[in-house]
Write an enzyme that holds these catalytic residues in place. Structure first.
Site, PDB file in Angstrom:
ATOM      1  N   CYS A 116      22.448  42.497 -10.698  1.00 57.52           N
ATOM      2  CA  CYS A 116      22.458  41.050 -10.079  1.00 57.52           C
ATOM      3  C   CYS A 116      21.216  40.492 -10.021  1.00 57.52           C
ATOM      4  CB  CYS A 116      23.300  41.059  -8.736  1.00 57.52           C
ATOM      5  SG  CYS A 116      24.946  42.156  -8.969  1.00 57.52           S
ATOM      6  N   HIS A 131      22.925  34.197  -6.283  1.00 56.84           N
ATOM      7  CA  HIS A 131      23.729  35.156  -7.021  1.00 56.84           C
ATOM      8  C   HIS A 131      25.120  34.991  -6.655  1.00 56.84           C
ATOM      9  CE1 HIS A 131      25.385  38.155  -9.171  1.00 56.84           C
ATOM     10  NE2 HIS A 131      25.539  38.851  -7.824  1.00 56.84           N
ATOM     11  N   ASN A 150      31.940  36.919 -10.727  1.00 60.78           N
ATOM     12  CA  ASN A 150      30.490  37.353 -10.530  1.00 60.78           C
ATOM     13  C   ASN A 150      30.161  37.621 -12.059  1.00 60.78           C
ATOM     14  OD1 ASN A 150      28.247  38.836 -10.209  1.00 60.78           O
ATOM     15  ND2 ASN A 150      28.999  40.177  -8.544  1.00 60.78           N
TER      16      ASN A 150
HETATM   17  O1  UT7 Z   1      27.027  41.364  -7.398  1.00 62.88           O
HETATM   18  C1  UT7 Z   1      27.348  42.627  -6.871  1.00 62.88           C
HETATM   19  C2  UT7 Z   1      27.411  42.650  -5.518  1.00 62.88           C
HETATM   20  N1  UT7 Z   1      28.777  42.926  -5.163  1.00 62.88           N
HETATM   21  C3  UT7 Z   1      29.082  42.273  -3.976  1.00 62.88           C
HETATM   22  O2  UT7 Z   1      28.218  41.615  -3.282  1.00 62.88           O
HETATM   23  C4  UT7 Z   1      30.261  42.365  -3.277  1.00 62.88           C
HETATM   24  C5  UT7 Z   1      30.356  42.865  -1.887  1.00 62.88           C
HETATM   25  N2  UT7 Z   1      31.392  43.053  -1.501  1.00 62.88           N
HETATM   26  C6  UT7 Z   1      32.693  42.383  -1.247  1.00 62.88           C
HETATM   27  O3  UT7 Z   1      32.507  41.144  -1.857  1.00 62.88           O
HETATM   28  C7  UT7 Z   1      34.082  42.616  -0.671  1.00 62.88           C
HETATM   29  O4  UT7 Z   1      33.695  43.727  -0.061  1.00 62.88           O
HETATM   30  C8  UT7 Z   1      35.115  42.759  -1.597  1.00 62.88           C
HETATM   31  C9  UT7 Z   1      35.629  41.426  -2.077  1.00 62.88           C
HETATM   32  C10 UT7 Z   1      34.855  43.630  -2.876  1.00 62.88           C
HETATM   33  C11 UT7 Z   1      36.446  43.536  -0.956  1.00 62.88           C
HETATM   34  O5  UT7 Z   1      36.591  42.546   0.279  1.00 62.88           O
HETATM   35  P1  UT7 Z   1      36.785  43.353   1.614  1.00 62.88           P
HETATM   36  O6  UT7 Z   1      37.061  42.379   2.447  1.00 62.88           O
HETATM   37  O7  UT7 Z   1      35.475  44.201   1.862  1.00 62.88           O
HETATM   38  O8  UT7 Z   1      37.813  44.252   1.362  1.00 62.88           O
HETATM   39  P2  UT7 Z   1      38.211  45.853   1.587  1.00 62.88           P
HETATM   40  O9  UT7 Z   1      37.255  46.567   0.574  1.00 62.88           O
HETATM   41  O10 UT7 Z   1      37.647  46.442   2.943  1.00 62.88           O
HETATM   42  O11 UT7 Z   1      39.682  46.213   1.284  1.00 62.88           O
HETATM   43  C12 UT7 Z   1      40.495  45.727   2.301  1.00 62.88           C
HETATM   44  C13 UT7 Z   1      41.881  46.135   1.817  1.00 62.88           C
HETATM   45  C14 UT7 Z   1      42.128  47.470   1.382  1.00 62.88           C
HETATM   46  O12 UT7 Z   1      43.263  47.720   1.626  1.00 62.88           O
HETATM   47  P3  UT7 Z   1      43.749  48.465   3.046  1.00 62.88           P
HETATM   48  O13 UT7 Z   1      43.023  49.967   2.966  1.00 62.88           O
HETATM   49  O14 UT7 Z   1      43.408  47.996   4.180  1.00 62.88           O
HETATM   50  O15 UT7 Z   1      45.150  48.657   2.946  1.00 62.88           O
HETATM   51  C15 UT7 Z   1      41.917  47.501   0.111  1.00 62.88           C
HETATM   52  O16 UT7 Z   1      42.767  48.512  -0.762  1.00 62.88           O
HETATM   53  O17 UT7 Z   1      42.363  45.148   0.558  1.00 62.88           O
HETATM   54  C16 UT7 Z   1      42.653  46.287  -0.346  1.00 62.88           C
HETATM   55  N3  UT7 Z   1      42.023  45.539  -1.843  1.00 62.88           N
HETATM   56  C17 UT7 Z   1      42.887  44.952  -2.341  1.00 62.88           C
HETATM   57  N4  UT7 Z   1      43.866  44.193  -2.448  1.00 62.88           N
HETATM   58  C18 UT7 Z   1      44.397  43.302  -3.223  1.00 62.88           C
HETATM   59  C19 UT7 Z   1      40.924  45.918  -2.415  1.00 62.88           C
HETATM   60  N5  UT7 Z   1      40.670  45.007  -3.534  1.00 62.88           N
HETATM   61  C20 UT7 Z   1      42.016  44.437  -3.619  1.00 62.88           C
HETATM   62  C21 UT7 Z   1      42.406  43.341  -4.455  1.00 62.88           C
HETATM   63  N6  UT7 Z   1      43.893  43.105  -4.187  1.00 62.88           N
HETATM   64  N7  UT7 Z   1      41.800  43.117  -5.694  1.00 62.88           N
END
Ligand code: UT7
Length: 351
Positions: free
Chosen positions: A116, A278, A308
């Site tokens: 990134c 980014h 992204n």
């Molecule tokens: O450019 C590279 C750098 N990358 C970044 O900057 C990314 C930084 N991180 C993020 O943007 C966020 O952490 C994400 C968008 C990737 C994820 O969002 P989050 O609010 O941190 O969600 P999480 O990983 O804590 O997951 C919450 C819930 C989980 O379910 P449970 O365990 O609460 O039942 C996941 O399994 O959401 C679930 N989940 C999804 N549900 C529907 C994870 N991905 C998905 C999905 N659709 N695509």
């Protein structure tokens, strides 16, 4: 004093639009979840067998070269940033040179990873070469074809829904104008969490960094370390991400590295005419905007349309902002990135 200026800028995104709804047919996800957590509505995927990371980079480069008012043969150095190259080796730099039809061999082509932050790392490298008078026309390209290797299943949904394909490019040239060009660049890294946003195979690691027992790496012969027998079963050839850890670090490092650049130049956040972060997550961009006290018209976001695009995200967004007339001569433009490595960086440019 010689400074580097962006003399031409171009972007290319593939035609094929993939909506959040399209992804719901492949994995358990929803438009609501994706929009709420990331801001993304749709992304673009390159045309299989016809487009590659290099061909997309070439399309963006052609536009940047034309807008810089130079010929392809005037390019004297190429820097190509990507994490999704056409080949394991050689890198995309020489492929782009060939694709552009640059036949002269006096030039050099450098491939950088840095994910990134790749574009900002590339910008900083180009800046040093220009300031020292080594090169006069550096072509810097950021391009990604993420769609080639994402895990299209519920298991990979946290990563797959975020990424998209596309490319951006700039031509950097020297300027002797008093107040124009790249004012400062700042690069940082911390390898502590290297595996928390990574695609670890194929590679030479042989299980080393993860501890052999934990990783369950097979005891294989030389020659099998790279493509080992259970590579396919353990899915380590897909990118994985600890989203929350990355998010937590990103919201800390983005403002830090932007403030570092402002301090170095004696400028204030309020002096920024356009911040192009980014495009990792709309929530991250909004957090940075709030932290720096910037208005909506001082920040460019386009993650809604493209997702992204890693090394391509900053040049695509910068180009869009410029094309929309939101960046004019004399404006103070701030670029900042954070991502896999972790690596992060910033740049301040007087346009
Ligand atoms: O450019 C590279 C750098 N990358 C970044 O900057 C990314 C930084 N991180 C993020 O943007 C966020 O952490 C994400 C968008 C990737 C994820 O969002 P989050 O609010 O941190 O969600 P999480 O990983 O804590 O997951 C919450 C819930 C989980 O379910 P449970 O365990 O609460 O039942 C996941 O399994 O959401 C679930 N989940 C999804 N549900 C529907 C994870 N991905 C998905 C999905 N659709 N695509």
């Amino acid at each position: 004093m010689i400074r580097s200026k962006i003399a031409g800028i171009g972007r290319y995104v593939p035609e094929q639009v993939v909506t959040n709804h399209d992804l719901t047919k492949l994995m358990d996800t929803s438009d609501e979840w994706i929009q709420e957590r990331t801001g993304i509505k749709e992304r673009r995927y390159a045309k299989k067998h016809e487009e590659t990371t290099t061909t997309m980079g070439t399309r963006a480069a052609e536009i940047a070269i034309e807008r810089a008012g130079i010929q392809k043969e005037d390019v004297d150095f190429i820097i190509f940033a990507t994490l999704s190259p056409d080949y394991y080796f050689p890198g995309c730099g020489v492929l782009l040179q060939r694709e552009l039809g640059i036949t002269k061999t006096e030039i050099g082509a450098l491939d950088i990873r840095n994910q990134c932050s790749g574009f900002i790392y590339g910008l900083s490298i180009a800046d040093q070469f220009i300031k020292t008078g080594i090169y006069k026309n550096i072509l810097l390209v950021g391009s990604e074809m993420h769609s080639m290797g994402l895990e299209f299943s519920t298991k990979g949904r946290n990563v797959t829904v975020i990424f998209g394909d596309g490319a951006g490019a700039v031509v950097l040239q020297p300027t002797e104008k008093e107040d124009q060009g790249i004012l400062t660049t700042h690069l940082h890294s911390d390898g502590t969490h290297a595996e928390q946003l990574a695609m670890i195979s194929p590679g030479s690691h042989g299980g080393y960094h993860l501890g052999k027992e934990n990783f369950g790496f097979p005891d294989v012969e030389y020659g099998e370390l790279f493509i080992y027998p259970n590579l396919i079963d353990n899915n380590s050839y897909y990118p994985n991400m600890d989203g929350q850890l990355v998010f937590k670090n990103a919201v800390q490092k983005f403002p830090e590295v932007i403030n570092e650049a402002l301090q170095k130049t004696g400028l204030q956040a309020s002096d920024i005419d356009m911040l192009v972060p980014h495009q990792a997550n709309l929530r991250i961009s909004q957090f940075i905007q709030g932290k720096l006290g910037l208005r909506d018209d001082q920040v460019w976001n386009n993650i809604q349309k493209y997702g992204n695009t890693t090394a391509a995200s900053i040049p695509i967004a910068l180009c869009e902002a410029w094309e929309a007339g939101k960046i004019k001569e004399g404006d103070l433009v701030c670029l900042a990135a954070f991502g896999s490595g972790f690596t992060w960086g910033s740049a301040l440019i007087r346009w």
